[in-house]
Design a protein around this motif. Sequence first.
Motif, PDB file in Angstrom:
ATOM      1  N   ARG A   2      -6.447  -1.143   0.321  1.00  0.00           N
ATOM      2  CA  ARG A   2      -7.567  -0.225   0.081  1.00  0.00           C
ATOM      3  C   ARG A   2      -8.897  -0.949  -0.061  1.00  0.00           C
ATOM      4  O   ARG A   2      -9.917  -0.322  -0.307  1.00  0.00           O
ATOM      5  N   GLU A  35      -5.320   3.637 -10.968  1.00  0.00           N
ATOM      6  CA  GLU A  35      -4.906   5.020 -10.714  1.00  0.00           C
ATOM      7  C   GLU A  35      -4.844   5.264  -9.209  1.00  0.00           C
ATOM      8  O   GLU A  35      -5.526   4.624  -8.449  1.00  0.00           O
ATOM      9  N   GLU A  40       0.825  -1.203   0.000  1.00  0.00           N
ATOM     10  CA  GLU A  40       0.000   0.000   0.000  1.00  0.00           C
ATOM     11  C   GLU A  40       0.866   1.263   0.000  1.00  0.00           C
ATOM     12  O   GLU A  40       0.593   2.218  -0.734  1.00  0.00           O
ATOM     13  N   GLY A  75       3.100   6.414   6.955  1.00  0.00           N
ATOM     14  CA  GLY A  75       2.174   5.743   6.038  1.00  0.00           C
ATOM     15  C   GLY A  75       2.132   4.245   6.266  1.00  0.00           C
ATOM     16  O   GLY A  75       1.064   3.622   6.172  1.00  0.00           O
ATOM     17  N   GLU A 102       2.056   6.911  -6.730  1.00  0.00           N
ATOM     18  CA  GLU A 102       1.029   7.909  -7.031  1.00  0.00           C
ATOM     19  C   GLU A 102       1.402   9.286  -6.492  1.00  0.00           C
ATOM     20  O   GLU A 102       0.608  10.225  -6.604  1.00  0.00           O
ATOM     21  N   ASP A 103       2.615   9.393  -5.891  1.00  0.00           N
ATOM     22  CA  ASP A 103       3.084  10.653  -5.298  1.00  0.00           C
ATOM     23  C   ASP A 103       2.106  11.166  -4.241  1.00  0.00           C
ATOM     24  O   ASP A 103       1.836  12.372  -4.153  1.00  0.00           O
ATOM     25  N   ARG A 104       1.600  10.248  -3.425  1.00  0.00           N
ATOM     26  CA  ARG A 104       0.664  10.631  -2.373  1.00  0.00           C
ATOM     27  C   ARG A 104       1.192  10.300  -0.982  1.00  0.00           C
ATOM     28  O   ARG A 104       0.472  10.451   0.004  1.00  0.00           O
ATOM     29  N   ASP A 105       2.443   9.850  -0.895  1.00  0.00           N
ATOM     30  CA  ASP A 105       2.963   9.454   0.420  1.00  0.00           C
ATOM     31  C   ASP A 105       3.333  10.693   1.236  1.00  0.00           C
ATOM     32  O   ASP A 105       3.876  11.667   0.721  1.00  0.00           O
ATOM     33  N   ASN A 106       3.032  10.638   2.519  1.00  0.00           N
ATOM     34  CA  ASN A 106       3.355  11.731   3.441  1.00  0.00           C
ATOM     35  C   ASN A 106       4.237  11.222   4.569  1.00  0.00           C
ATOM     36  O   ASN A 106       3.957  11.430   5.743  1.00  0.00           O
ATOM     37  N   ARG A 132       2.380   1.747  -3.367  1.00  0.00           N
ATOM     38  CA  ARG A 132       1.390   2.318  -4.296  1.00  0.00           C
ATOM     39  C   ARG A 132       1.253   3.817  -4.080  1.00  0.00           C
ATOM     40  O   ARG A 132       1.171   4.594  -5.050  1.00  0.00           O
ATOM     41  N   GLU A 133       1.229   4.250  -2.832  1.00  0.00           N
ATOM     42  CA  GLU A 133       1.149   5.683  -2.536  1.00  0.00           C
ATOM     43  C   GLU A 133       2.380   6.414  -3.066  1.00  0.00           C
ATOM     44  O   GLU A 133       2.277   7.537  -3.573  1.00  0.00           O
TER      45      GLU A 133
END
Length: 207
Positions: free
Chosen positions: A133, A207, A48, A64, A55-59, A51-52
Amino acid sequence: MAGGIFRQDNPYNTVMSRIGDIAMLSVAWFVCSIPVVTLGVSTAAACEVAREMQEDRDNGIFRGFWRALKRRFGTGMLLSLVLGVLIALGAFDLWWISRSMSGDNASILYGVTLAVFIIVAMLFAFVLPLSGRSKLSAWEQIKQSAKLAMMKPFVAIAIVALNILPVLLLATVPSAVAWVPLVWCIFAGGGTAWVDMLMIRRAFALE
C-alpha cells in the motif's frame, strides 16, 4: 443447535474458511515465486492479501493476489533486487570465511559477519510486508523499514526468522528438500505472510 453447524458464520466454518484462504494464498505465492527473481514481489503481494483478509476486505484470494502483484511491480522488483544483492553478499561472505579460514579468528569473523547480516536483515524486515500500500519510493520504503525496525526490534527479528525458516531447514535438515517445498506451497507460504502482517498490525496498531 444442529442448525448452528450449518451457519456460515459459526466458528468452525470461519476457521476452515480462513485455512482454505491461506492455502490458496500459499499456492499463489509459491507459483509466482518459481522464477526466483519474482520472490520479493510475490512475498509483498502475499502480505498485502493477508492484510486484506485480516481486515475482512478480500474479494477473492487469487484476484486480490494478482492485483497486488501488479501494483507498483517495478518498485517491487527494485526492492527485490536490493534485497537479493544483500542476501547474496552475506551468503558469499559466510561461505568464503568457512572455506578459506580456520581457527579462532575464523570463528570470530564468521560470528561478526553473521551478526551484521542479521542486523541488516532486521532493518529491511518491513520493506516487503508494507510495500503493497506504500506510495513511497524504494529508498523511502527502506528508510521507513529501518525506522520501524529500531522501534520494534523483536517484531523485526521475528519476521526475519519466519521468512528464512525454509532456507534454514533446507540447509540443515537432510530430508527437508522432500517436504519443505510442499509444506510452503500448501500452507506455510501464506501462513508466514499472515503471521507477518498480524504481528505488524498489532505492533503498530494498523487499521
